[in-house]
Design an enzyme around this catalytic site. Structure first.
Site, PDB file in Angstrom:
ATOM      1  N   LYS A  13     -18.165  12.583  21.948  1.00 45.14           N
ATOM      2  CA  LYS A  13     -18.516  11.684  20.840  1.00 45.14           C
ATOM      3  C   LYS A  13     -18.424  10.211  21.277  1.00 45.14           C
ATOM      4  O   LYS A  13     -19.316   9.425  21.002  1.00 45.14           O
ATOM      5  CB  LYS A  13     -17.577  11.905  19.641  1.00 45.14           C
ATOM      6  N   ARG A  87     -12.542  14.066   9.481  1.00 51.49           N
ATOM      7  CA  ARG A  87     -12.030  15.219  10.222  1.00 51.49           C
ATOM      8  C   ARG A  87     -11.546  16.316   9.286  1.00 51.49           C
ATOM      9  O   ARG A  87     -11.128  17.372   9.755  1.00 51.49           O
ATOM     10  CB  ARG A  87     -10.862  14.776  11.093  1.00 51.49           C
ATOM     11  N   ARG A 126     -10.060  13.499  32.236  1.00 46.46           N
ATOM     12  CA  ARG A 126     -10.415  12.257  31.521  1.00 46.46           C
ATOM     13  C   ARG A 126      -9.429  11.123  31.775  1.00 46.46           C
ATOM     14  O   ARG A 126      -8.220  11.319  31.726  1.00 46.46           O
ATOM     15  CB  ARG A 126     -10.483  12.561  30.022  1.00 46.46           C
ATOM     16  N   ARG A 159      -4.679   9.505  28.336  1.00 46.30           N
ATOM     17  CA  ARG A 159      -4.158   9.494  26.960  1.00 46.30           C
ATOM     18  C   ARG A 159      -2.990  10.453  26.860  1.00 46.30           C
ATOM     19  O   ARG A 159      -3.041  11.559  27.387  1.00 46.30           O
ATOM     20  CB  ARG A 159      -5.267   9.921  25.991  1.00 46.30           C
ATOM     21  N   ARG A 170      -4.705  20.252  19.314  1.00 43.44           N
ATOM     22  CA  ARG A 170      -5.840  19.480  18.767  1.00 43.44           C
ATOM     23  C   ARG A 170      -7.055  20.381  18.544  1.00 43.44           C
ATOM     24  O   ARG A 170      -7.777  20.217  17.559  1.00 43.44           O
ATOM     25  CB  ARG A 170      -6.185  18.322  19.710  1.00 43.44           C
TER      26      ARG A 170
HETATM   27  P1  AMP Z   1      -9.573  10.757  18.804  1.00 36.90           P
HETATM   28  O1  AMP Z   1      -9.470   9.473  19.575  1.00 36.90           O
HETATM   29  O2  AMP Z   1     -10.701  10.741  17.820  1.00 36.90           O
HETATM   30  O3  AMP Z   1      -9.606  11.963  19.701  1.00 36.90           O
HETATM   31  O4  AMP Z   1      -8.230  10.887  17.936  1.00 36.90           O
HETATM   32  C1  AMP Z   1      -6.965  10.970  18.553  1.00 36.90           C
HETATM   33  C2  AMP Z   1      -5.933  11.406  17.536  1.00 36.90           C
HETATM   34  O5  AMP Z   1      -5.858  10.435  16.480  1.00 36.90           O
HETATM   35  C3  AMP Z   1      -6.227  12.713  16.827  1.00 36.90           C
HETATM   36  O6  AMP Z   1      -5.794  13.845  17.573  1.00 36.90           O
HETATM   37  C4  AMP Z   1      -5.421  12.552  15.540  1.00 36.90           C
HETATM   38  O7  AMP Z   1      -4.047  12.722  15.767  1.00 36.90           O
HETATM   39  C5  AMP Z   1      -5.653  11.073  15.222  1.00 36.90           C
HETATM   40  N1  AMP Z   1      -6.875  10.873  14.400  1.00 36.90           N
HETATM   41  C6  AMP Z   1      -7.991  10.185  14.757  1.00 36.90           C
HETATM   42  N2  AMP Z   1      -8.890  10.203  13.764  1.00 36.90           N
HETATM   43  C7  AMP Z   1      -8.338  10.935  12.765  1.00 36.90           C
HETATM   44  C8  AMP Z   1      -8.794  11.360  11.483  1.00 36.90           C
HETATM   45  N3  AMP Z   1     -10.024  11.039  11.036  1.00 36.90           N
HETATM   46  N4  AMP Z   1      -7.943  12.094  10.729  1.00 36.90           N
HETATM   47  C9  AMP Z   1      -6.714  12.433  11.158  1.00 36.90           C
HETATM   48  N5  AMP Z   1      -6.231  12.091  12.363  1.00 36.90           N
HETATM   49  C10 AMP Z   1      -7.047  11.350  13.164  1.00 36.90           C
END
Ligand code: AMP
Length: 213
Positions: A13, A87, A126, A159, A170
């Protein structure tokens, strides 16, 4: 036009969003990036988000929705890419309401499909730039100088939630909470399925471009 990029962690994404920002004038709004910035700045919100992110769990809807609402009200811009949001079903419904109040809506939802094997392989390779947020893949998309961001020379990092045990949590969160959104958006005829398994991100990108015409 406002779009959503829907897909599992590691589905690409962020990479697709980066291309759409650079070439098509979209604005990326990644809730994950916003939260990581809050954590970096050690804000109250950041401390709260960290508890969940560090465990690989989703941050509660109420916190995320507030964050999104304040962003939307402050920017008032169109041409947004929602990356990593919504999400959950509750977030999707909240987003519909927020956009409606602002006289806007979602035009297209791209669902990037990738198998769990590819995801685990990608995430384990990554590295990300903490400055510009670009992500690299040690095999498919390596930086020109090992460990250094091509764009701003910052040292790349892994990360903390990319470690294998967190990735499994996740992926489970994704299956349980996020995948049902495909059905939700499908019911309002907005979902475009994009195969995202090719290691060349341009393959998926060309399909997205085609659907944006
Ligand atoms: P991402 O960078 O999108 O992979 O998000 C990393 C982490 O941030 C996720 O595993 C969640 O813990 C949190 N997170 C990001 N976006 C959301 C969302 N829309 N709802 C809930 N948690 C989120």
């Amino acid at each position: 036009m406002n779009i959503i990029l829907l897909g599992a962690p590691g589905s690409g994404k962020g990479t697709q969003a980066e291309k759409l920002v650079t070439n098509q004038g979209f604005i990326q709004f990644s809730t994950g990036d916003v939260m990581r910035k809050e954590i970096e700045e050690n804000t109250v919100l950041g401390k709260e988000c960290k508890k969940y992110i560090d465990q690989g769990n989703l941050v509660p809807d109420v916190l995320v929705n507030q964050m999104v609402e304040s962003y939307l009200v402050n920017t008032r811009s169109d041409n947004l890419i929602f990356d990593g949001y919504p999400r959950t079903l509750a977030q999707a419904k909240a987003l519909d309401e927020m956009l409606k109040k602002l006289g806007k809506g979602i035009d297209k939802v791209f669902y990037i499909q990738v198998s769990d094997e590819v995801i685990i392989d990608r995430i384990s390779n990554r590295l990300v730039c903490p400055m510009c947020k670009r992500s690299y893949n040690l095999v498919g998309r390596p930086p020109k100088t090992p460990g250094i961001c091509d764009y701003d020379g910052t040292k790349l990092v892994r990360r903390s939630d990319d470690e294998p045990a967190k990735v499994i949590i996740r992926l489970k969160e994704y299956e349980k909470n996020t995948k049902p959104l495909v059905e939700y958006y499908h019911s309002i005829e907005k979902v475009i399925k994009i195969p995202g398994h090719d290691s060349d991100a341009n393959v998926a990108y060309q399909q997205i471009l085609e659907s944006l015409k």
